[in-house]
Design a protein around this motif. Structure first.
Motif, short mmCIF file in Angstrom:
data_model
loop_
_atom_site.label_atom_id
_atom_site.label_comp_id
_atom_site.label_asym_id
_atom_site.label_seq_id
_atom_site.Cartn_x
_atom_site.Cartn_y
_atom_site.Cartn_z
N ILE A 130 0.83 -1.21 0.00
CA ILE A 130 0.00 0.00 0.00
C ILE A 130 0.87 1.26 0.00
O ILE A 130 0.62 2.21 -0.75
CB ILE A 130 -0.96 -0.01 1.21
CG1 ILE A 130 -1.97 -1.13 1.02
CG2 ILE A 130 -1.65 1.33 1.36
CD1 ILE A 130 -2.87 -1.35 2.20
N PHE A 131 1.95 1.26 0.81
CA PHE A 131 2.76 2.47 0.89
C PHE A 131 3.58 2.69 -0.37
O PHE A 131 3.92 3.83 -0.68
CB PHE A 131 3.64 2.44 2.14
CG PHE A 131 2.85 2.72 3.37
CD1 PHE A 131 2.18 3.92 3.50
CD2 PHE A 131 2.72 1.79 4.37
CE1 PHE A 131 1.42 4.19 4.61
CE2 PHE A 131 1.96 2.04 5.48
CZ PHE A 131 1.31 3.24 5.61
N VAL A 132 3.91 1.61 -1.07
CA VAL A 132 4.59 1.80 -2.36
C VAL A 132 3.63 2.49 -3.32
O VAL A 132 4.02 3.38 -4.09
CB VAL A 132 5.08 0.45 -2.92
CG1 VAL A 132 5.47 0.59 -4.38
CG2 VAL A 132 6.28 -0.04 -2.13
N ALA A 133 2.34 2.12 -3.25
CA ALA A 133 1.35 2.77 -4.11
C ALA A 133 1.23 4.25 -3.77
O ALA A 133 1.04 5.08 -4.65
CB ALA A 133 0.00 2.09 -3.97
N GLY B 53 -0.53 12.67 -2.10
CA GLY B 53 -1.70 13.19 -1.40
C GLY B 53 -3.00 12.68 -2.00
O GLY B 53 -3.87 12.17 -1.30
N SER B 54 -3.10 12.78 -3.34
CA SER B 54 -4.37 12.38 -3.98
C SER B 54 -4.55 10.86 -3.88
O SER B 54 -5.68 10.38 -3.71
CB SER B 54 -4.39 12.83 -5.43
OG SER B 54 -3.36 12.21 -6.15
N VAL B 55 -3.43 10.10 -3.97
CA VAL B 55 -3.57 8.65 -3.85
C VAL B 55 -4.05 8.28 -2.45
O VAL B 55 -4.95 7.46 -2.29
CB VAL B 55 -2.22 7.95 -4.16
CG1 VAL B 55 -2.33 6.46 -3.90
CG2 VAL B 55 -1.83 8.18 -5.60
N ARG B 244 -5.31 0.03 -8.83
CA ARG B 244 -5.84 1.18 -8.08
C ARG B 244 -7.33 1.04 -7.81
O ARG B 244 -8.07 2.01 -7.85
CB ARG B 244 -5.58 2.49 -8.84
CG ARG B 244 -4.13 2.75 -9.21
CD ARG B 244 -3.35 3.14 -7.97
NE ARG B 244 -2.02 3.67 -8.26
CZ ARG B 244 -0.90 2.96 -8.13
NH1 ARG B 244 -0.94 1.70 -7.75
NH2 ARG B 244 0.27 3.52 -8.37
N ALA B 245 -7.77 -0.20 -7.55
CA ALA B 245 -9.19 -0.42 -7.23
C ALA B 245 -9.33 -0.32 -5.72
O ALA B 245 -9.38 -1.33 -5.02
CB ALA B 245 -9.64 -1.78 -7.74
N TRP B 246 -9.37 0.92 -5.21
CA TRP B 246 -9.22 1.12 -3.76
C TRP B 246 -10.40 0.61 -2.96
O TRP B 246 -10.22 0.23 -1.79
CB TRP B 246 -8.93 2.58 -3.45
CG TRP B 246 -7.65 3.03 -4.05
CD1 TRP B 246 -7.49 3.99 -5.00
CD2 TRP B 246 -6.34 2.51 -3.79
NE1 TRP B 246 -6.16 4.10 -5.34
CE2 TRP B 246 -5.43 3.21 -4.61
CE3 TRP B 246 -5.85 1.51 -2.94
CZ2 TRP B 246 -4.07 2.95 -4.62
CZ3 TRP B 246 -4.49 1.26 -2.95
CH2 TRP B 246 -3.62 1.98 -3.77
N SER B 247 -11.62 0.60 -3.52
CA SER B 247 -12.73 0.07 -2.72
C SER B 247 -12.60 -1.44 -2.59
O SER B 247 -12.99 -2.03 -1.59
CB SER B 247 -14.07 0.47 -3.33
OG SER B 247 -14.10 0.11 -4.68
#
Lengths: 264, 275
Positions: A130-133, B53-55, B244-247
């Motif tokens: 996650i932190f790499v992302a 920040g946005s991520v 990047r499928a965060w949900s």
């Protein structure tokens, strides 16, 4: 004189209901698990030549690779030191708030402990991914991962130490009207300092081990090279990396064990 | 009679036999400062993305709005099925590892005999080597042998756990109560009898307790082994992060947290009843 009564076993004891029940449950779980995971002992042995082939290639380490990996090895240790330190700095106040002999407010303690329990559930590589992302590929992600990982571990170890301290000096200072901060500084800290440092070093050992693989997901250190060698099928380089990691881990363990023995 | 009630001389200052002791704190300070300078200057924090920040914002948004539809959809690739698969990997791996660890533990445990030191020393080194060998590298090696999937995960967990379980088991053997063994010996029992009637029953509760503890750790590692292709919940997790499928990431994280908390609580209860 009455004849001594022979103790009678109950029905469930005579038929070992508990033992049989646990065994049956375990067997059922194991059979279910092996069905689910598709375990096939034969397949392992039929493909055994591939596995031995891999081992043979790993048994011829490419020693010329050693100078290249020295710098990333240093980076790995540096990541572990910084991550553990940052985690410890944040862990101390949480440990104090979670200790039942210092904080008498049950709600506050419960919430703090719940947060700590939640933090501890997350595996280190998952945090790294996650932190790499978030932060991009590099050691920043690794340091933050290790900081969070050691925060969860150290805060628990620390509050357990705090709960075992002798309350005498605290009560003495309380009775002469010392403030909370003064009490922690003069009555709590001297009692726990050595154990704190010892646990800090112990966590550092674990973090050095962890940081060697974090790079696999891009979080800096030797793991980056581990991933590269594995994806390029350069198993003789992989072997060098693993051996070097082993040496580093053993040196750090040795130093830390020595320091801890001096401390305690 | 002249009784002296006041002290005329101050007590002598304690003499430090070793003058270095007085200054040792300074040496430590310099050493620690040196280590930290080395650590901070050695790392470059240049790799920071501007999008951090946005991520993070979208991650938080995904965590707050998890993809509930993924929990169960009957495809066998949903959260519940994969969590059960993760638990299956951990359970089977830990069980196999516990069986293999027993001979390793007897190898590494220090006995009373003169030659025992060499034997236990070599056993301890082997266990350290196994412990240090990274679990994901093991997983990748087993993927070469048996193909990607949870079988490779089971193998990785079973081999890697030997390092820690063997160590814990051997320490349990070293610290065990020898009373029962001596009783069987004095009653004329031979060594298989001593082993079956005294050694095993004495150390069994501790062995089971350590195995349960290791199971808790194995659940965590089984949930990340999938990131390299060794089955379980890690595989969809790494895909969700990469796309990047965060949900989706949110619901998987939630699932892992709930699973680990449940297993930890259950195992803790069982261990409390054992010892």
């Amino acid at each position: 004189m009455t004849t001594p009564e022979i103790p009678q076993r109950s029905w469930s004891q005579r038929w070992h209901v508990k033992g049989v029940g646990w065994t049956a449950l375990l067997v059922a779980l194991l059979v279910g698990s092996s069905k689910m995971t598709g375990v096939d002992v034969g397949m392992f042995f039929s493909n055994f030549d591939q596995f031995t082939n891999l081992l043979v290639r790993m048994s011829q380490p490419a020693w010329s690779y050693v100078p290249i990996i020295i710098q990333p090895l240093y980076e790995t240790i540096q990541m572990a030191i910084l991550g553990t330190t940052i985690g410890t700095v944040f862990a101390v106040p949480f440990a104090v708030l979670a200790a039942s002999n210092l904080v008498h407010n049950q709600w506050l303690r419960g919430i703090i402990r719940l947060i700590l329990d939640l933090v501890r559930t997350l595996p280190d590589l998952l945090l790294a991914a996650i932190f790499v992302a978030i932060f991009g590929i590099g050691s920043t992600a690794g340091v933050i991962t290790l900081a969070i990982f050691s925060f969860g571990m150290i805060s628990k170890l620390f509050y357990e130490v705090i709960e075992t301290i002798d309350m005498g000096p605290l009560e003495a200072m309380e009775s002469v009207g010392a403030s909370k901060v003064t009490i922690i500084w003069y009555a709590v800290l001297p009692q726990i300092m050595n154990q704190f440092v010892s646990y800090f070093l112990y966590t550092l050992e674990i973090n050095v081990r962890a940081s060697t693989v974090l790079g696999y997901l891009g979080a800096g250190g030797i793991g980056v090279f581990l991933q590269r060698s594995l994806s390029e099928f350069d198993y003789n380089k992989t072997a060098v990396i693993i051996l070097a990691t082993l040496v580093v881990v053993m040196v750090i363990d040795g130093v830390s064990n020595h320091l801890r023995r001096v401390l305690l | 009679m002249n009784m002296q009630t006041t002290m005329t001389n101050k007590p002598e200052k304690p003499v430090h036999l070793n003058p270095w002791r007085r200054w040792s704190w300074l040496i430590w300070l310099v050493l620690v400062a040196g280590v930290y300078t080395w650590a901070i200057t050695g790392l470059h924090f240049t790799g920071l993305q501007e999008s951090a920040g946005s991520v993070s914002k979208s991650i938080v948004h995904g965590l707050v709005n998890p993809d509930w539809a993924y929990v169960y959809n009957g495809s066998g690739e949903d959260l519940v099925s994969l969590i059960i698969q993760t638990l299956a990997i951990a359970l089977l791996g830990t069980f196999v590892s516990a069986l293999i660890s027993v001979p390793f533990a007897f190898w590494a445990a220090r006995g009373e005999h003169e030659w025992g030191h060499l034997r236990s020393g070599s056993g301890k080194i082997v266990l350290t080597l196994i412990r240090t060998f990274p679990e994901i590298v093991l997983a990748i090696m087993f993927i070469k042998a048996v193909g990607p999937g949870s079988y490779a995960g089971v193998l990785a967990v079973s081999i890697h756990s030997i390092g820690m379980l063997g160590k814990l088991f051997s320490e349990a053997i070293e610290n065990m109560d020898r009373g029962a063994e001596e009783a069987i010996v004095s009653a004329g029992g031979n060594s298989p009898q001593v082993f079956m009637l005294a050694t095993i029953p004495t150390i069994m509760p501790e062995f089971i307790s350590y195995t349960l503890y290791r199971f808790e750790i194995a659940v965590r590692s089984a949930s990340i082994l999938g990131m390299v292709g060794a089955g379980g919940i890690g595989t969809p997790m790494i895909f969700a992060i990469q796309t990047r499928a965060w949900s989706r990431v949110g619901i998987i994280l939630l699932g892992i947290v709930v699973m680990v908390l449940l297993i930890d609580t259950l195992s803790e209860q069982l261990r409390k009843r054992l010892i």
